[in-house]
Design a protein around this motif. Structure first.
Motif, short mmCIF file in Angstrom:
data_model
loop_
_atom_site.label_atom_id
_atom_site.label_comp_id
_atom_site.label_asym_id
_atom_site.label_seq_id
_atom_site.Cartn_x
_atom_site.Cartn_y
_atom_site.Cartn_z
N ARG A 128 0.83 -1.19 0.00
CA ARG A 128 0.00 0.00 0.00
C ARG A 128 0.87 1.25 0.00
NH1 ARG A 128 -4.95 1.88 2.23
NH2 ARG A 128 -4.56 3.41 3.85
N VAL A 129 1.89 1.23 0.86
CA VAL A 129 2.80 2.38 0.97
C VAL A 129 3.54 2.58 -0.34
CG1 VAL A 129 4.90 3.18 2.09
CG2 VAL A 129 3.05 2.25 3.46
N LEU A 130 3.99 1.50 -0.95
CA LEU A 130 4.74 1.61 -2.20
C LEU A 130 3.88 2.24 -3.29
CD1 LEU A 130 7.27 1.03 -3.87
CD2 LEU A 130 6.40 -1.25 -4.30
N ARG A 131 2.64 1.78 -3.36
CA ARG A 131 1.75 2.30 -4.38
C ARG A 131 1.53 3.80 -4.17
NH1 ARG A 131 -1.43 -0.24 -8.27
NH2 ARG A 131 -0.57 -2.29 -7.94
N ASN A 132 1.32 4.15 -2.91
CA ASN A 132 1.09 5.55 -2.57
C ASN A 132 2.30 6.42 -2.92
OD1 ASN A 132 -0.71 7.34 -1.59
ND2 ASN A 132 -0.24 6.97 0.58
N LEU A 133 3.49 5.94 -2.54
CA LEU A 133 4.72 6.67 -2.85
C LEU A 133 4.87 6.85 -4.35
CD1 LEU A 133 7.36 5.08 -0.46
CD2 LEU A 133 6.51 7.42 -0.38
N SER A 134 4.62 5.77 -5.08
CA SER A 134 4.78 5.84 -6.54
C SER A 134 3.83 6.86 -7.15
CB SER A 134 4.54 4.48 -7.18
OG SER A 134 5.23 3.50 -6.49
N ARG A 135 2.60 6.86 -6.64
CA ARG A 135 1.63 7.80 -7.17
C ARG A 135 2.11 9.23 -6.97
NH1 ARG A 135 -2.69 10.32 -4.74
NH2 ARG A 135 -2.39 9.06 -2.88
N HIS A 136 2.58 9.52 -5.76
CA HIS A 136 3.05 10.87 -5.47
C HIS A 136 4.26 11.23 -6.31
CE1 HIS A 136 0.41 12.10 -2.24
NE2 HIS A 136 0.49 10.87 -1.76
N CYS A 137 5.17 10.28 -6.47
CA CYS A 137 6.36 10.56 -7.29
C CYS A 137 5.96 10.84 -8.72
CB CYS A 137 7.33 9.38 -7.26
SG CYS A 137 8.20 9.21 -5.72
#
Lengths: 200, 818
Positions: free
Chosen positions: A137-146
């Motif tokens: 979940r965190v990875l997906r969120n980080l990727s979206r923001h990046c």
């Protein structure tokens, strides 16, 4: 704990040999393993830094090959995307997890989660007993923001020139490698802070 | 996405000239001297970061620049903090004193500066120092004050704890445990951030703070957790989130901290116990917040008297119970539903951890875990939540006298069969197996029944799962499963193809016929062949080792030979077969090994037709046939009938050359009285005759159309085998001589139809000559061709003939000067 977060290439890069990956952003969390190793290896600071960089490129290489195998096996075709289609691209992105054995390259076994967005990969190396559902979940969120804040779907190089934005993002959503259980309200609050920083 | 622009930027950064770099440093120092730091400064700092990162070799910054950057770490502007932190982490660490200056003002420390301290720490002592300061910073903090600034303390402590638990002491554990209890259990239950019930027309009227809400919108009736929402949050609610996020890890590692008790004298120990009791009555929020009676912890009033660690366990227990209840609510947002899943996993893991430390809690925990299992077991989308539950059952089921069979049936029976293509589930399930093998073998030994099911993970994503199976396979090969495992491994590519077909069959409508030439899909759906595929997709062992119509199956799946998954699978099978054989020799008795040899011979022609697959498998077979026969030579005499049948079929020379060569070799080597006393002259004679017939045939006629001439190795092996057999039964020698003279005559002509190369022919004939001359002295021939074991195994100093030269050599070396 998450040991490192990487953004690296998944496509062939001219200057590198086949199978190598160019690391565009890397962040290691926690103290240096080499300082704390049981064997008194006596590395100098330069050697320790070099060792860290090498470990990161090993992780990037492993992920690159795992992604290549996964994409070949699933037979999906990559469709070029343009800026603005971040949500769609993220939905389509393939993801998976790789097991890295102890010693190769970290001193403990690692579970490396990856998210392949077109020709770039977002990678999170964490300890296997971590909550992988949360890590995903965190990875997906980080990727979206990046993708959004650094306009990564375009041809710009902001991922290299605005890496401080990623640092701030990590300091809120993954502080010192800690995965956080954030419900939508907490997440909103932190994302507002990040957005305020980016706007400056 | 990754453009040439980026690539050239990196190239520029790596190749920057030293002189240019020095100029850049100087400019940067000048920019940093200005009071107002503008865009240009920030831009330059960012560019410096790129230059430092682009190279894996470290650069040292000039000391004045480094000093300025250290000062920036405590700048009020976050942008400068971030950039200076990133830069300092990329360079070599500064000397200790400069870092100590930062550490002194621990209350001024921000998260970015902390990152520098952690990553640049050069020794365990420095980290211990930092930990001590952070813990004491948490302890003595006034209630008011910059709330959010110390929130990073918990993550920093955790990051140090992960790699080096000895950096914390027992005292620190006590302090932290107490704080964690406060934050977890006694965080405020009203919304923070000034949210009030007044709405738009608030004015000076009642600004009653609103209570926090649950994820489904209803008002919270119990203590605050990560699944509670509000418009804004108070500081201790934030700490609640941070505390829960690290709770599991804390409970796992707080035992391995360094115990400083032996260095404490009586006075300080007394002081510690005073402060403990003091804090139990003062800092303890449960006195202040007594109004909240938790529904979960109705019986916890006595917990105040527990020591800190035990108290933390109790509170963690209550927190997790509450989370599990909260996860039953339907969240309004999808993202929160996903969080609920993650929370369930974490809660069960923490409960497991707590119960391992304090088994008396098992009876309190089991009802909710059991209820959770009942609720989730029918929904496959919760598969990943059910794995920690299975772990709990495995660890504590025996103690609670609960029947766990339904759990194993679900985890090993249903998950692999229906969710083999979920890479995360595969990763976690295989990890579960690896970590709990011993425990499973003890408490749930029937898990091995599900072997065919578990191999589905391997068949689907071979490259990802092979690593786990390399570790697992040795424990899965038992006397009962050996033969079935062997067949299943050989047919793993078929299973791979079948799984692909299964998924395709579910997604394509039935009416659509083989539009893309998917004949295999038609076959999969054809009722006549259903049985074949169902056998491959079986869930448990026990329905036979393999099927009769294997060749039909292979024909049906012929077009799958170039599918990427199938090809990948075929590549890992030889590796696993090696592990299989290495294990099976340790568990199998002679009868089983004999059976395996037969299976090898039988299956050598029954393999899916993937390019190079047969060849690789034959190579593995040859290698292990040799090892098995060397280990148990009597196997050859035992199975001589079947081996001879194989060796006597001339077609095998051309189609299975490698195996054939090895079968002939073992026959020649081990068909003797010294290997097995049951070996009689008739055995030797019949073997000789069979091999002789084949040799004559292949050296007098051309190879059948479509095959190449046999390699010289086959022929020389046949000749050697005949010679060995003849040396054991001397009446056969004249027949050997006959053959060799024929060979010599045939070789005198220019070319022969059974040998392509001139050089090869010469080698064969020479070998023949050697063997023939050896056989002229039959007494010597036997010991030369089949030397007795004591000649082959070196005995070094135990052999009197060998010992003397060795001793002399050692003495010489010792007495000679360097």
């Amino acid at each position: 704990m998450v040991r490192c977060f990487l953004i690296h290439t998944l496509c062939p890069v001219g200057a590198l040999s086949a199978g190598e990956s160019r690391v565009l952003y890397s962040r290691l969390f926690g103290p240096d393993e080499a300082v704390l190793s049981k064997q008194q290896l006596g590395f100098s600071p330069e050697e320790r830094r070099l060792l860290q960089k090498e470990k990161i490129s090993v992780v990037a290489r492993q992920v690159r090959s795992a992604v290549a195998l996964s994409r070949e096996a699933s037979g999906r075709q990559l469709v070029d995307a343009v800026p603005g289609e971040e949500a769609l691209v993220l939905q389509d992105a393939d993801n998976g997890v790789v097991r890295l054995r102890a010693g190769d390259p970290f001193s403990q076994e690692m579970s490396v989660l990856w998210l392949g967005v077109q020709s770039l990969g977002f990678t999170l190396a964490c300890e296997p007993h971590e909550n992988l559902l949360l890590a995903e979940r965190v990875l997906r969120n980080l990727s979206r923001h990046c993708l959004e804040n650094l306009h990564m779907l375009g041809q710009g190089s902001e991922v290299l020139l605005k890496s401080s934005r990623i640092d701030v993002l990590l300091s809120r959503l993954l502080p010192h490698g800690q995965l956080l259980f954030l419900n939508h309200r907490f997440a909103q609050s932190l994302e507002k802070e990040v957005a305020a920083y980016v706007a400056k | 996405m990754y453009s040439l622009g980026s690539e050239s930027l990196i190239k520029q950064a790596r190749e920057i000239q030293d002189s240019e770099l020095q100029k850049f440093y100087n400019r940067l120092v000048k920019l940093l001297q200005v009071k107002e730091l503008g865009h240009e400064t920030l831009d330059s700092l960012q560019r410096l970061h790129l230059i430092l990162c682009a190279n894996k070799y470290a650069r040292t910054l000039p000391s004045d620049l480094q000093q300025r950057l250290l000062l920036l770490l405590s700048s009020p502007s976050e942008q400068l903090q971030v950039l200076s932190s990133a830069l300092l982490r990329e360079t070599l660490p500064s000397s200790g004193e400069e870092l100590n200056n930062i550490q002194e003002n621990i209350s001024q420390l921000n998260t970015h500066a902390a990152a520098v301290l952690v990553s640049q720490a050069g020794s365990r002592a420095e980290l211990s120092n930092l930990c001590a300061q952070l813990v004491h910073g948490l302890e003595g903090r006034p209630a008011d004050g910059p709330a959010r600034s110390l929130m990073f303390t918990l993550p920093v402590l955790k990051s140090i704890l992960t790699l080096s638990p000895e950096c914390l002491t027992e005292e620190h554990v006590t302090i932290l445990s107490k704080k964690l209890v406060d934050w977890l259990r006694y965080a405020s239950i009203v919304q923070g951030g000034g949210a009030s019930s007044g709405g738009f027309f608030t004015g000076s009227r009642s600004r009653q703070p609103l209570p926090t809400a649950e994820l489904d919108g209803s008002v919270s009736g119990d203590f605050f957790t990560v699944l509670c929402v509000g418009q804004g949050f108070t500081e201790d609610q934030w700490m609640n989130v941070y505390s829960f996020s690290m709770l599991h890890h804390w409970l796992l590692t707080y035992h391995s901290v360094s115990s400083s008790n032996n260095t404490m004298d009586t006075a300080s120990r007394l002081q510690l116990s005073f402060s403990l009791s003091h804090s139990l009555s003062n800092d303890d929020r449960s006195e202040v917040d007594g109004s909240v009676v938790s529904m979960v912890s109705a019986t916890s009033s006595s917990s105040r008297l527990l020591p800190p660690k035990e108290r933390l366990r109790e509170k963690a227990f209550q927190y997790c119970q509450r989370l599990i209840e909260q996860c039953d609510r339907k969240a309004q947002k999808k993202t929160d539903t996903e969080l609920q899943k993650a929370c369930m996993v974490e809660a069960v893991c923490i409960l497991d951890c707590v119960c391992l430390e304090d088994p008396s809690m098992v009876f309190r925990a089991f009802p909710s875990i059991k209820a959770l299992f009942g609720r989730l077991s029918s929904d496959l989308s919760f598969a990943r939540v059910l794995l920690p539950i299975a772990q709990f059952y495995l660890n504590h089921g025996e103690m609670a006298a609960v029947d766990c069979e339904c759990v194993w049936k679900l985890v090993f029976g249903r998950f692999p069969a229906e969710l083999f293509n979920d890479s995360f589930l595969a990763h976690e399930l295989l990890r579960f197996l690896r970590l709990n093998l011993e425990s499973l073998q003890l408490r749930a030994p029937e898990f091995i029944r599900f072997l065919p099911n578990l191999l589905k993970f391997l068949a689907w994503d071979s490259s990802a799962a092979v690593d786990d199976f390399v570790d697992l396979l040795p424990s899965l090969v038992t006397e009962g499963t050996a033969v079935e495992m062997f067949h299943t491994l050989l047919d793993l590519p078929c299973l791979s193809a079948t799984l692909v077909l299964q998924l395709r069959s579910m997604s394509l409508p039935i009416s659509e016929s083989s539009s893309r030439g998917l004949l295999s899909l038609d076959a999969f759906r054809n009722p006549a062949f259903r049985g074949l595929f169902l056998f491959l997709l079986r869930v448990e062992t026990g329905s036979g080792h393999t099927i009769d119509r294997l060749s039909t199956l292979h024909d049906l799946l012929a077009e799958a030979a170039d599918w990427p998954r199938v090809v990948r699978c075929a590549q890992i099978v030889p590796v696993l077969l090696h592990i299989y054989f290495n294990t099976v020799v340790t568990v199998a008795d002679e009868k089983l090994l004999a059976h395996l040899i037969l299976v090898m011979l039988e299956r050598s022609s029954l393999l899916l037709a993937i390019p190079t697959y047969s060849k690789e498998i034959h190579r593995v077979f040859s290698c292990h046939l040799l090892r098995l026969c060397k280990l148990r030579p009597s196997l050859v005499v035992d199975q001589s009938h079947e081996l001879l049948e194989f060796a006597g079929t001339t077609v095998n020379v051309y189609s299975k050359e490698e195996i054939y060569t090895h079968v002939v070799w073992v026959l020649g080597e081990y068909l003797s009285v010294s290997s097995d006393s049951r070996c009689s002259v008739t055995h030797i004679t019949s073997c000789f005759e069979t091999l002789e017939a084949v040799l004559f045939e292949i050296t007098s006629s051309a190879p059948p159309p479509g095959t190449v001439c046999p390699a010289p190795k086959v022929i020389t092996t046949l000749m050697s085998a005949l010679a060995k057999l003849a040396s054991r039964s001397h009446d056969l020698i004249p027949r050997v001589s006959l053959f060799f003279s024929k060979l010599r005559t045939a070789a005198k002509s220019d070319s022969v139809i059974w040998c392509a190369d001139e050089g090869d022919l010469v080698a064969i004939v020479t070998r023949g000559e050697e063997l023939w001359s050896l056989l002229k002295t039959p007494g010597v021939a036997q010991s030369v061709l089949t030397p007795p074991p004591h000649v082959l195994t070196p005995r070094w100093h135990r052999d009197t003939n060998l010992a003397m030269p060795l001793q002399l050599r050692v003495l010489t070396r010792l007495t000679h000067s360097q």
